[in-house]
Write a protein that holds these residues in place. Sequence first.
Motif, PDB file in Angstrom:
ATOM      1  N   UNK A 876       0.834  -1.200   0.000  1.00  0.00           N
ATOM      2  CA  UNK A 876       0.000   0.000   0.000  1.00  0.00           C
ATOM      3  C   UNK A 876       0.875   1.260   0.000  1.00  0.00           C
ATOM      4  N   UNK A 877       1.832   1.286   0.950  1.00  0.00           N
ATOM      5  CA  UNK A 877       2.712   2.458   1.077  1.00  0.00           C
ATOM      6  C   UNK A 877       3.491   2.714  -0.212  1.00  0.00           C
ATOM      7  N   UNK A 878       4.023   1.611  -0.756  1.00  0.00           N
ATOM      8  CA  UNK A 878       4.867   1.750  -1.947  1.00  0.00           C
ATOM      9  C   UNK A 878       4.050   2.306  -3.118  1.00  0.00           C
ATOM     10  N   UNK A 879       2.825   1.808  -3.246  1.00  0.00           N
ATOM     11  CA  UNK A 879       1.983   2.269  -4.359  1.00  0.00           C
ATOM     12  C   UNK A 879       1.660   3.748  -4.183  1.00  0.00           C
ATOM     13  N   UNK A 880       1.333   4.125  -2.935  1.00  0.00           N
ATOM     14  CA  UNK A 880       1.025   5.544  -2.703  1.00  0.00           C
ATOM     15  C   UNK A 880       2.220   6.423  -3.055  1.00  0.00           C
ATOM     16  N   UNK A 881       3.413   5.958  -2.641  1.00  0.00           N
ATOM     17  CA  UNK A 881       4.599   6.771  -2.898  1.00  0.00           C
ATOM     18  C   UNK A 881       4.848   6.942  -4.387  1.00  0.00           C
ATOM     19  N   UNK A 885       4.770  10.297  -6.853  1.00  0.00           N
ATOM     20  CA  UNK A 885       5.902  10.737  -7.677  1.00  0.00           C
ATOM     21  C   UNK A 885       5.585  10.606  -9.164  1.00  0.00           C
ATOM     22  N   UNK A 886       4.325  10.307  -9.487  1.00  0.00           N
ATOM     23  CA  UNK A 886       3.885  10.157 -10.874  1.00  0.00           C
ATOM     24  C   UNK A 886       4.689   9.082 -11.617  1.00  0.00           C
ATOM     25  N   UNK A 887       5.044   8.002 -10.889  1.00  0.00           N
ATOM     26  CA  UNK A 887       5.688   6.875 -11.567  1.00  0.00           C
ATOM     27  C   UNK A 887       4.625   5.816 -11.814  1.00  0.00           C
ATOM     28  N   UNK A 888       5.048   4.712 -12.460  1.00  0.00           N
ATOM     29  CA  UNK A 888       4.094   3.617 -12.662  1.00  0.00           C
ATOM     30  C   UNK A 888       3.712   3.053 -11.282  1.00  0.00           C
ATOM     31  N   UNK A 889       2.405   2.889 -11.076  1.00  0.00           N
ATOM     32  CA  UNK A 889       1.971   2.458  -9.750  1.00  0.00           C
ATOM     33  C   UNK A 889       2.039   0.943  -9.657  1.00  0.00           C
ATOM     34  N   UNK A 890       3.206   0.425  -9.214  1.00  0.00           N
ATOM     35  CA  UNK A 890       3.348  -1.019  -9.036  1.00  0.00           C
ATOM     36  C   UNK A 890       4.546  -1.258  -8.138  1.00  0.00           C
ATOM     37  N   UNK A1029      -0.489   5.456 -24.332  1.00  0.00           N
ATOM     38  CA  UNK A1029      -1.764   6.149 -24.552  1.00  0.00           C
ATOM     39  C   UNK A1029      -2.797   5.635 -23.546  1.00  0.00           C
ATOM     40  N   UNK A1030      -2.712   4.359 -23.257  1.00  0.00           N
ATOM     41  CA  UNK A1030      -3.710   3.846 -22.299  1.00  0.00           C
ATOM     42  C   UNK A1030      -3.515   4.527 -20.940  1.00  0.00           C
ATOM     43  N   UNK A1031      -2.244   4.732 -20.625  1.00  0.00           N
ATOM     44  CA  UNK A1031      -1.958   5.409 -19.349  1.00  0.00           C
ATOM     45  C   UNK A1031      -2.488   6.837 -19.402  1.00  0.00           C
ATOM     46  N   UNK A1032      -2.136   7.537 -20.460  1.00  0.00           N
ATOM     47  CA  UNK A1032      -2.559   8.925 -20.626  1.00  0.00           C
ATOM     48  C   UNK A1032      -4.077   8.989 -20.605  1.00  0.00           C
ATOM     49  N   UNK A1033      -4.650   8.027 -21.330  1.00  0.00           N
ATOM     50  CA  UNK A1033      -6.100   8.031 -21.473  1.00  0.00           C
ATOM     51  C   UNK A1033      -6.770   8.099 -20.106  1.00  0.00           C
TER      52      UNK A1033
END
Length: 1831
Positions: A876-881, A885-890, A1029-1033
């Motif tokens: 949870x913490x890692x995903x929030x961080x 930081x606008x990185x890929x959430x994983x 694009x899917x991300x942007x979308x």
Amino acid sequence: MDRYDMEDVVVAPPAECSSPLKEWRLKRQAGTLARSDFIEFFKRESPKYFDYQTGGTETDTNALTLKCMFKEALAKEEIIDVLVEFMLGDNPASALEKLRLEGNTATVCGKVFKNGEPTYSCRECGVDPTCVLCVNCFKRSAHRFHKYKMSTSGGGGCCDCGDDEAWKKDHYCQLHLANRKNPLESKILTDAVLERAEICFGAILAFCVNYLEIEPNASLQCLDGNVEGGQVDGAQYCTVLYNDESHTFDQVIQTLTKIAKCKQKDAMEIVAAIDREGRAVVKCDTFKECNDLKSAIENQMIPASALLSNSRNNQSLRTSVLHIGAVACQQFALQLLGWFQEFLVRHYLFRKTFTELVQRKQEAFCIRHILEYDVKLWKTARTCWHRLLISGMLMEYDNKMVLAQEFSRRYATIVEDFISDDHDHAFSIVSLSVQLFTVPSIAHHLIAHEGIFDKLLHTFYHVAIEKFIVNKTLHFSKNIASLTFFKRANYILYDLRYLLSLKPEVLNDDLRSGFLEGCRALMRVLNVMQGMESITRQTGQHMDYEPEWECAFNLHIKLATTISQVIEWASCDVKLLRKLYKMTVRALVSNSFIVGGEKTEARSVAGHVASCLMYDVSVKPVSIHLPLSRFYAGIYLHLGAHDMTYDSLQAETDALSIQLTPREIIEPVLCTHAMIAQVAAGMWRRNGYSLLHQLYFYRNVRCRVEMLDRDIVCLQIGASLMESNEFLIHVLNKFNLISWAHSNYETLLLENPVDDEFMRQLSMIDEFLELLIVIIGERWMPGVSMVTDEDRLRKEIIQLLCTKSYSHSELSRALPDGNSGNSDNIFEDVINTVAVFKKPVGAESKGVYELKEHLFDEFNVYFYHYTKEDKSKAEELQRERRKAKKELVCCPPPMLPQLTPAFTSMANILQCNVFLNTCTLIMERALDARSRSFTESHLQKILHLLGFAIQEELSENYPFLSFYERSQKYGILEKLDELARCPRLEAHRDFVLWTIKRYKELQAKQAPSEGGAGPSGLQQSSGEEQPLSSEEQARQEKEIRARLAAERRAKIMAQMQSAQKSFMKSNAEMFAATDKETREETAPTGAMDWEDISDEDEQGAVALKPNIACLGPERKFYQGSEANFKCILCFENCAISRSGPPLVSSAFVQTSRVIFTTPNMRASQSALHMSCCGHVMHHSCWQEYYSNEESKEQRRPHRNRAALSQANNVEFHCPYCRTLSNTVLPVTEALPAFSPLPAASDSYLPLDSFVEIMLTLAADLGAIKDEDMCQLPSVSSILRKSGVVADMAQFERSVQLIKDPPKLHSNYSDVMAFLNKALLNAMQGQQPHLKDGLDPDNIELVPMLWDTCSYTLQALEIYLFEVHKPLKAELPMRHQSCATNLVRACSRFSAANRTGDLPMPPSMRSQAEFAARMLDTIFNQKGTSVLEWDSFRVLVPFQFGVLNLMTADNAAQTIIPSGSMFDYYILQIMFLAHLTKAVLCFDVDKEQAKRAEETPNAKPAQEMPQANQSVSDYLEQLPDRIRDNIISFYRRYNIPARVLQKNMQKQLAEELKDENQQQEQTVVIPCELHHLVLLLEYVQRQMSSFLRCACLFYRCLTDVDFPDTFPTDQPDRFDLMCQYLGLDPQLGVYFDMETVYATMMHSFASHPDITREVEQRCQPEVRRSVMLEPCLRPLPRLKQLYDDYSDLINSVSDIFCPNNEREEMKTPTMCLICGSILCGQSYCCQPELGKLSVGACTHHAHACGAEVGIFLRIRDCQVVYLGRGKGCFVQPPYLDEYGETDQGLRRGNPLRLCQSAYSRIFLQWLGHGLHEEIARLNDNTNVAVTQWHHM
């Protein structure tokens, strides 16, 4: 015993007994002197010093008290000193002194610790944690500046200062460093002396060994020797009762009271003595009597309590009957041993002689005998021998070695004795092992030459394990865990730990072979542990009972350290490692658990075949305990470092026809992991909790190092030794997933319905994938990868800090203990590289570590030490961080370290066919919407594994890795692209994108070989656009949605606002009204703007005066604004009405001495303090609530009730805010509302008339006392008698007489009665001698309430001063409402007890007497002088208790004090009294000295804002007449001035006498202007406390708020307070001789007591008779504590228990209020309180803090609040450098005093909040019931 002083030379005894010394010397010359001569002498002499008396009368034989004494001081003089004189010649004292000056004491300290003594170890220099220093050495050593650790000794250890092998550096403290230079021989100890010493030493030892057994063989010899005239029947015998650890105190006390007929108190003393010394004499009588008692005690079976159903408990108490002579000899022998021990410390040569003596094998006292007969002794005797051995043999290395060898040879016997004995370990000779085995050189010598390693394990095997072996495997029976013998046997394993704690630099052959012998014994133990406590899956029904599992884990925890140590030893020596490896292989092959003859079958997946062992975990037994397999894994890790490999060693073992295949290595561990997976899948539910507990410990930080971690290594060994596909097939097979790994699995599924079995299958797939991730990814293990131990620790800390911020202690608890002593330092270094320490904020919080930002990339979500909760928290913490930081959430997999050569082939798993096949299968099933055997977590894990594979190839560590090529065959990238587009898998899209990105990086690396512009390049570009694009979308959609929502919101808001405005316009007048109401409600506490306006309308010009006064001619009148309340019980609005039902507010009354705890206060009585939370309820509602509480209290089980609670006063909580309460206060309306308002122009009686009236009243009231006049004087008669010319109306106006007082509601008297009862109870608690039969009417209840009122206000004033709050500052509601309600209640009560009946009611009568006494004291100089008054405490009862007596004759009239003119006069008189006192006490010299100290630019703290200048200006403007008056008043009355004048006069008289001059001269004391300036400033300062109290008091009385001129953020000013009270702030006014002021002041100052005080001060040696009450009370303070905790501990290290000189305090406890040190929580100090015997602290708190105490338990570092029979522990004020407390000194970090934490305790005490805090803490915890009153 201390050194002999020179004066202490023994006086020659009378002639007839001077013989022993002469006799010995003669025999010595003749050469016939033998030991027996001495022994006879001891035997003959010692009974003379044994004394017993039996108290109690003959008739009352049941209550005999027995006192046995051994007169040690006499025995020392008459026996021991004679011996010393014989050894050292005629002047022993000087000889010893010279010896001391030669300084040949030891270089080793060797001080033996008593139980509870502080010890210090050094984390930087100690070789292991058992190396400790005593206080004295520590203070003088370099270690006090290192990272030291404090703890308290359990007793029996000794100080290691000066032992070279205990410390890495700084071996000596300054004391012992000096001793190294001294020579070993001595001029004083000649050979002759030593020969004599040898004979004496021998005699001492022989005597002690002979007598100190529980049934000495000498007992019977005494019979023959001492029977004079056949007195066998005489009272010559004792029954002695011995200590054991299986009976409780209470059981023994019960036995003594029932059978031995002791009194309870004596029985307690005897039991305390037994506990302390190990035995006590319970009866002295004839042999028959004693023997009968012995058999009675032994036959009495004490019923075994359910808790301790062990074999020991059915034993009877141990007793024996001894001859009195024998007891005397034993007591003397103990004393002799104690003296001998101290004597040996004096010189090296004494110790040498001693050691030679005890090495003689044939003697009765050889070491061997001493070691073996320890078990036959009692506590004190044992301790004496242990100390003797420590002092005699541990000081020098050679002697230590001798003792160690003897100890090792007898080890088995000693341990077996210890196990069957029942004394604690600290009291057994076994505890010497820690002194011997921890010395590395001795330990290594013992392993090499005495075979001690083997002997320890052999003993352990026989004693503890052998009887539980069933079919070659251990199986513990059900109740073994509680059995003492198993716990005792575990001490052997501790000893083993000591032995191996330091591995040698090099091993010689002897050591190696000795070590291997031990390893064989270890293998034998591990062999029976392999597979112990195995479990089989329950199907069908639940388990019948939970199997015993704790024992096996306890055994594991104790052995784990040893196993790690053995592996560590082996790792540093090639020969040893090779032999140990073969030994382990042999043991594994011979052990048949799981691998014994199972059949194999072939299984195939993806075209690969493996023959698997078919052991079905779900039906056959499996075990968590596989120590052999794990030991093998541990050894295997070290092979690489010495260039050995599995294959090379395999060849050697093949020759011995022992074969261990990788398949067999991993099989047991695989089975365990399959079982764990099945448990997670819910297949073992019916096996109950014991299995879950075992799995919890398997992962727990205490066990996992030798369990889980080794298991993973074991599987990694398998993975590196087997072909990768084969390994995977084995694992799949164990997890029953072979069919799932085939591609036709889905089609088969369609035929079967979905059932539980299928759901479990899905869960098993998850577990399988996770195990695979762990095997590949968890390689931060030295030997598996190229990492060090520090790297491993670093990884562990990073993973921990990814879940949350940890405090230092939490972090150290969450990491496994290192085996080496210096793990602490490594831990510190590592943690500072990866984390930042955030300092604690505020008093409550502790400092925490936070992970450095860049290290979050190393996070691995599948870390194998995470529990399920940790994992989800961290994810949870890692995903929030990453989102922030606008990185890929994983949570992508981290980079892995490089494998060592032995494990390199493990990486191949990531590219083998079975693996890739599994990956594609799962991805295909993920894409197929109809697929049933797929869950999203499968996909996440596969992506994680693919990430590993890509990163491993990118790292280029493994040339054989070609994952990229292989994966293209399987089309992995295409599948990933599809997954990224698949809408069902939205949740994992970011992870898929991350994987694709890494894959592309890999492709770019490999691509150039394919020609960069090929199709792959095109594909790359097209692929890249899409997923992004899917991300942007997603982002764009979000933004559009957000924009629309915002627009809509804005529109709605605009609509609402316009509606609001139009509504307010149309209903304007309504709004105006509510506005005014709200302002009115806040008015009484807020500013008074609107009241001022109304004033101007009424009073015209008067109101323009800026200062508001509440009293006096200029006073401001109260304007009624009635507060409205809501009843907190029925929630109805309720207003105060005069005749309506009363309202109440819950309150708490407590006895208090807080204000009186200043050092110069007399041992004064305590007072009552009232506190109240201010929530209001109807009296009827409250009564209902209270009766419920009362019945609840009675229903509570008896054991939970407070032991000392008085039956008649139930405590309850305020129903609204849960504040502790025990009574109620009535809530009434403001007092001025009752009285008629006088018109502005009317005249009043002046002050002098008031004084006259008071004088008359005093006389009249005095008359009541004398004659039985039963009527109070009437107003008219008083006015007439006092000669005051006035009309009645004027008088009525002056007192604001109320013509027809409102009738009170009938319930009002109930409220009163309840409050009175509470006050009475509180008083009785404090004075137990007031019997409960007090008639509530005749005690002065009302004065008691007034006193409570004055005390509470004073306490409030001091509290406000301490927290720097001036009067005008916003007061919390509880203070405000408490003061107001209390003052109003007092006022109403004084007016309420009014009856017109002729016979005066007793309460009225006592009030009249009280008033008469008070008026006499104030006006007639009868009673005490002004010096002894506390002016405010006189003011309050004067205010309430006098005026209404004047209207007592008329029931229709009453006076309610509310600020009338007479009230003002009362204040003025008390102001004058206080002023007089200040002038009397002013000491000009002290003040000048003070002024000189304060630098001229800094103004004194409480001074006026104007500088001295303004005061002197004022003085200069005064008329001369007044200034002269002040001076003459000062000279005439000021005490220091009069003393000075008298002394000077005396001197002058002397001088004149010399010159024979006749005329008298008088000395004039100088009094200049600057003296007067000082005087006035002093007076203003001294008045401050009185004025602040008065302001608070009259604020409540008159309801006139403080004016706005009062400061809100700086100290209150004298002039402003005087103006508010209507007094004249210009002090000169009061010295005008024309006024009544001066008359009053003279009257106060000319009291005869004051003259007497002056006389007494002139003669310093006379005792003072007057107790001075200071004008300005010094502030109460808690005890100043040491800044450094170790200083505090050391300060009490040698304080003895007051009731027992020989015994140090076990739990020294400091009272923080007065600083005395008490003996907490032990039976030795139990004074009586009332009829109950209580602990010393409770007793002390009763006197010192009036029933409440704050104690610091020094050795536990705990603060205890003790209240009435209740108590609680609170955070101590000592914190370590990480901002954490350390209760019980578990961590032992250096602690320092934290001022903010201490001031929190101080303010809680000052604000009377302790009872409250105790109640709060006892409420919300389900604390075990503590016997607080024994504390």
